[in-house]
Design a protein around this motif. Structure first.
Motif, PDB file in Angstrom:
ATOM      1  N   LYS A  99      39.146  48.882  32.998  1.00  0.00           N
ATOM      2  CA  LYS A  99      38.938  47.649  33.761  1.00  0.00           C
ATOM      3  C   LYS A  99      37.435  47.413  33.893  1.00  0.00           C
ATOM      4  CE  LYS A  99      41.701  46.640  37.110  1.00  0.00           C
ATOM      5  NZ  LYS A  99      42.416  46.616  38.424  1.00  0.00           N
ATOM      6  N   ILE A 100      36.993  46.213  33.539  1.00  0.00           N
ATOM      7  CA  ILE A 100      35.560  45.901  33.500  1.00  0.00           C
ATOM      8  C   ILE A 100      35.257  44.706  34.391  1.00  0.00           C
ATOM      9  CG2 ILE A 100      33.633  45.180  32.028  1.00  0.00           C
ATOM     10  CD1 ILE A 100      35.179  46.422  29.670  1.00  0.00           C
ATOM     11  N   ASN A 101      34.207  44.829  35.206  1.00  0.00           N
ATOM     12  CA  ASN A 101      33.682  43.691  35.947  1.00  0.00           C
ATOM     13  C   ASN A 101      32.649  43.018  35.042  1.00  0.00           C
ATOM     14  OD1 ASN A 101      31.788  42.159  37.655  1.00  0.00           O
ATOM     15  ND2 ASN A 101      33.026  42.936  39.354  1.00  0.00           N
ATOM     16  N   VAL A 102      32.996  41.844  34.528  1.00  0.00           N
ATOM     17  CA  VAL A 102      32.164  41.180  33.531  1.00  0.00           C
ATOM     18  C   VAL A 102      30.791  40.820  34.093  1.00  0.00           C
ATOM     19  CG1 VAL A 102      31.961  39.159  32.028  1.00  0.00           C
ATOM     20  CG2 VAL A 102      34.159  40.316  32.271  1.00  0.00           C
ATOM     21  N   GLN A 103      30.753  40.330  35.339  1.00  0.00           N
ATOM     22  CA  GLN A 103      29.457  39.967  35.938  1.00  0.00           C
ATOM     23  C   GLN A 103      28.540  41.178  36.042  1.00  0.00           C
ATOM     24  OE1 GLN A 103      28.895  37.759  39.430  1.00  0.00           O
ATOM     25  NE2 GLN A 103      29.525  35.813  38.534  1.00  0.00           N
ATOM     26  N   SER A 104      29.108  42.321  36.400  1.00  0.00           N
ATOM     27  CA  SER A 104      28.303  43.544  36.518  1.00  0.00           C
ATOM     28  C   SER A 104      27.717  43.933  35.164  1.00  0.00           C
ATOM     29  CB  SER A 104      29.175  44.676  37.064  1.00  0.00           C
ATOM     30  OG  SER A 104      28.447  45.881  37.136  1.00  0.00           O
ATOM     31  N   LEU A 105      28.506  43.800  34.115  1.00  0.00           N
ATOM     32  CA  LEU A 105      28.032  44.121  32.772  1.00  0.00           C
ATOM     33  C   LEU A 105      26.931  43.153  32.341  1.00  0.00           C
ATOM     34  CD1 LEU A 105      28.624  46.199  30.563  1.00  0.00           C
ATOM     35  CD2 LEU A 105      30.265  44.597  29.587  1.00  0.00           C
ATOM     36  N   LEU A 106      27.097  41.882  32.669  1.00  0.00           N
ATOM     37  CA  LEU A 106      26.086  40.882  32.333  1.00  0.00           C
ATOM     38  C   LEU A 106      24.778  41.132  33.091  1.00  0.00           C
ATOM     39  CD1 LEU A 106      28.358  37.711  32.249  1.00  0.00           C
ATOM     40  CD2 LEU A 106      26.955  38.524  30.340  1.00  0.00           C
ATOM     41  N   ARG A 107      24.890  41.546  34.347  1.00  0.00           N
ATOM     42  CA  ARG A 107      23.682  41.851  35.132  1.00  0.00           C
ATOM     43  C   ARG A 107      22.881  42.968  34.483  1.00  0.00           C
ATOM     44  NH1 ARG A 107      27.303  41.688  39.588  1.00  0.00           N
ATOM     45  NH2 ARG A 107      27.237  39.661  40.646  1.00  0.00           N
ATOM     46  N   SER A 108      23.565  43.974  33.959  1.00  0.00           N
ATOM     47  CA  SER A 108      22.863  45.097  33.340  1.00  0.00           C
ATOM     48  C   SER A 108      22.140  44.652  32.071  1.00  0.00           C
ATOM     49  CB  SER A 108      23.838  46.241  33.026  1.00  0.00           C
ATOM     50  OG  SER A 108      24.734  45.890  31.990  1.00  0.00           O
ATOM     51  N   VAL A 109      22.731  43.709  31.323  1.00  0.00           N
ATOM     52  CA  VAL A 109      22.085  43.199  30.114  1.00  0.00           C
ATOM     53  C   VAL A 109      20.869  42.354  30.488  1.00  0.00           C
ATOM     54  CG1 VAL A 109      22.358  41.740  28.068  1.00  0.00           C
ATOM     55  CG2 VAL A 109      24.221  43.259  28.781  1.00  0.00           C
ATOM     56  N   ILE A 110      21.009  41.527  31.515  1.00  0.00           N
ATOM     57  CA  ILE A 110      19.876  40.711  31.988  1.00  0.00           C
ATOM     58  C   ILE A 110      18.729  41.611  32.441  1.00  0.00           C
ATOM     59  CG2 ILE A 110      19.113  39.103  33.791  1.00  0.00           C
ATOM     60  CD1 ILE A 110      21.936  37.865  33.679  1.00  0.00           C
ATOM     61  N   GLN A 111      19.063  42.667  33.159  1.00  0.00           N
ATOM     62  CA  GLN A 111      18.047  43.625  33.607  1.00  0.00           C
ATOM     63  C   GLN A 111      17.371  44.295  32.408  1.00  0.00           C
ATOM     64  OE1 GLN A 111      16.854  44.184  36.549  1.00  0.00           O
ATOM     65  NE2 GLN A 111      15.634  46.020  36.140  1.00  0.00           N
ATOM     66  N   GLU A 112      18.158  44.603  31.398  1.00  0.00           N
ATOM     67  CA  GLU A 112      17.631  45.236  30.192  1.00  0.00           C
ATOM     68  C   GLU A 112      16.589  44.354  29.504  1.00  0.00           C
ATOM     69  OE1 GLU A 112      19.418  46.618  25.820  1.00  0.00           O
ATOM     70  OE2 GLU A 112      20.770  46.125  27.473  1.00  0.00           O
ATOM     71  N   VAL A 124      16.578  32.510  34.160  1.00  0.00           N
ATOM     72  CA  VAL A 124      17.917  32.978  33.815  1.00  0.00           C
ATOM     73  C   VAL A 124      18.774  32.950  35.074  1.00  0.00           C
ATOM     74  CG1 VAL A 124      17.226  35.397  34.159  1.00  0.00           C
ATOM     75  CG2 VAL A 124      19.282  34.855  32.812  1.00  0.00           C
ATOM     76  N   SER A 125      20.001  32.478  34.940  1.00  0.00           N
ATOM     77  CA  SER A 125      20.907  32.428  36.086  1.00  0.00           C
ATOM     78  C   SER A 125      22.270  32.981  35.693  1.00  0.00           C
ATOM     79  CB  SER A 125      21.067  30.983  36.581  1.00  0.00           C
ATOM     80  OG  SER A 125      21.726  30.183  35.614  1.00  0.00           O
ATOM     81  N   LEU A 126      22.910  33.638  36.649  1.00  0.00           N
ATOM     82  CA  LEU A 126      24.261  34.168  36.465  1.00  0.00           C
ATOM     83  C   LEU A 126      25.099  33.696  37.645  1.00  0.00           C
ATOM     84  CD1 LEU A 126      26.364  35.985  35.085  1.00  0.00           C
ATOM     85  CD2 LEU A 126      25.400  37.927  36.343  1.00  0.00           C
ATOM     86  N   SER A 127      26.131  32.933  37.360  1.00  0.00           N
ATOM     87  CA  SER A 127      26.938  32.361  38.440  1.00  0.00           C
ATOM     88  C   SER A 127      28.416  32.431  38.084  1.00  0.00           C
ATOM     89  CB  SER A 127      26.532  30.898  38.677  1.00  0.00           C
ATOM     90  OG  SER A 127      26.764  30.123  37.506  1.00  0.00           O
ATOM     91  N   GLY A 128      29.240  32.009  39.049  1.00  0.00           N
ATOM     92  CA  GLY A 128      30.676  31.947  38.803  1.00  0.00           C
ATOM     93  C   GLY A 128      31.446  33.053  39.477  1.00  0.00           C
ATOM     94  N   PHE A 129      32.576  33.392  38.889  1.00  0.00           N
ATOM     95  CA  PHE A 129      33.534  34.317  39.488  1.00  0.00           C
ATOM     96  C   PHE A 129      33.321  35.737  38.986  1.00  0.00           C
ATOM     97  CE2 PHE A 129      35.298  30.126  39.632  1.00  0.00           C
ATOM     98  CZ  PHE A 129      36.050  30.061  40.790  1.00  0.00           C
ATOM     99  N   ASP A 130      33.788  36.695  39.791  1.00  0.00           N
ATOM    100  CA  ASP A 130      33.810  38.090  39.360  1.00  0.00           C
ATOM    101  C   ASP A 130      35.023  38.294  38.459  1.00  0.00           C
ATOM    102  OD1 ASP A 130      31.543  39.202  40.454  1.00  0.00           O
ATOM    103  OD2 ASP A 130      32.480  39.612  42.381  1.00  0.00           O
ATOM    104  N   GLN A 165      33.703  31.849  34.326  1.00  0.00           N
ATOM    105  CA  GLN A 165      34.669  30.884  34.833  1.00  0.00           C
ATOM    106  C   GLN A 165      35.995  31.558  35.176  1.00  0.00           C
ATOM    107  OE1 GLN A 165      33.172  26.773  32.859  1.00  0.00           O
ATOM    108  NE2 GLN A 165      34.908  27.732  31.844  1.00  0.00           N
ATOM    109  N   ASN A 166      36.760  30.923  36.063  1.00  0.00           N
ATOM    110  CA  ASN A 166      38.018  31.526  36.500  1.00  0.00           C
ATOM    111  C   ASN A 166      39.136  31.398  35.475  1.00  0.00           C
ATOM    112  OD1 ASN A 166      38.514  28.825  36.748  1.00  0.00           O
ATOM    113  ND2 ASN A 166      39.209  28.884  38.873  1.00  0.00           N
ATOM    114  N   ASP A 167      38.849  30.762  34.329  1.00  0.00           N
ATOM    115  CA  ASP A 167      39.828  30.727  33.240  1.00  0.00           C
ATOM    116  C   ASP A 167      39.539  31.841  32.224  1.00  0.00           C
ATOM    117  OD1 ASP A 167      37.500  29.764  32.198  1.00  0.00           O
ATOM    118  OD2 ASP A 167      38.351  27.948  31.325  1.00  0.00           O
ATOM    119  N   HIS A 168      38.840  32.885  32.706  1.00  0.00           N
ATOM    120  CA  HIS A 168      38.517  34.059  31.895  1.00  0.00           C
ATOM    121  C   HIS A 168      37.643  33.725  30.697  1.00  0.00           C
ATOM    122  CE1 HIS A 168      41.560  35.960  34.379  1.00  0.00           C
ATOM    123  NE2 HIS A 168      41.097  37.119  33.944  1.00  0.00           N
TER     124      HIS A 168
END
Length: 244
Positions: A99-112, A124-130, A165-168
């Motif tokens: 099980k993966i939290n997509v936002q968390s994974l994206l945050r790590s790439v942005i930090q990288e 750079v902005s990251l928004s939407g649903f977890d 988005q909430n439509d995955h």
């Protein structure tokens, strides 16, 4: 004339099938070996660019912290791509679903890539649903790295906006130079660099090919739309989560 019995005929048929299968396997192995050899040659050309920049800074005693970090990041990017290209040949032996939290994974790439964002003065902005999905985090991180790195690479000013988005679906949109309409149908072809790739002397034409293959194997999808001088939008669709 000698007439084969039914058992002998069946034996001959099995031998033919075995020979055909052995030839198929041999052909596949030769194809894989040629792919890796071609990639090594291309990779050796690519890796010289950041190494040359670092060497020049060292020789001229003009070491810059941000530029050094950027070139080391690019070098690491090429090394990582090479490793993933090799692993792609045995993809299904290198999977770990969780099980993966997509936002968390994206945050790590942005930090990288934070130094690249700072260096190019890009917002750079990251928004939407977890979004929570079932997939392979290692392969998925590589996909996000490739897509976001491309967005940074071809955006000289403006922003990169990432929305869950909430439509995955995840949408990664930039304000970069865009992609010519004639290049869009071939973006995922192996070795195809397009007009933008020809502008960038070190483009490999393998990043998006690998992204497409990985997502397909994971049961996900990717759609890219773009307009020259108006930026590019990449949609990664996770609704289809069945592994293929």
């Amino acid at each position: 004339m000698t007439t084969l019995t039914s058992h002998e005929g069946l034996y001959q048929l099995l031998l033919q099938k075995q020979q055909l299968e052995q030839e198929r396997i041999k052909s596949k192995l030769e194809e894989n070996a040629q792919d890796i050899q071609d990639y090594y040659a291309m990779w050796a050309h690519q890796i010289k660019v950041p190494l040359s920049v670092l060497d020049l800074m060292n020789q001229t005693n003009t070491i810059d912290k941000y530029e050094t970090s950027n070139q080391l990041l690019i070098t690491n990017q090429y090394l990582d791509m090479m490793l993933h290209f090799i692993r792609l040949k045995s993809f299904h032996q290198d999977l770990s679903f969780e099980k993966i939290n997509v936002q968390s994974l994206l945050r790590s790439v942005i930090q990288e890539y934070k130094y690249l964002f700072i260096h190019k003065d890009l917002d750079v902005s990251l928004s939407g649903f977890d979004l929570l999905i079932i997939s392979d985090s290692k392969w998925l991180q590589f996909v996000f790295e490739q897509v976001i790195f491309n967005a940074i690479k071809y955006t000289s000013e403006g922003s990169i906006d990432i929305k869950c988005q909430n439509d995955h679906q995840v949408i990664i949109k930039d304000t970069g130079i865009g992609i010519a309409a004639s290049d869009l149908p071939r973006l995922f072809d192996k070795g195809y660099t397009g007009f933008n790739g020809r502008l960038e002397n070190n483009a490999s034409g393998l990043g998006l090919y690998m992204v497409k293959q990985i997502l397909h194997n994971l049961g996900h999808d990717i759609i890219i739309s773009s307009k020259v001088n108006f930026g590019t939008s990449v949609i990664i669709d996770f609704k289809q989560t069945e592994n293929r």
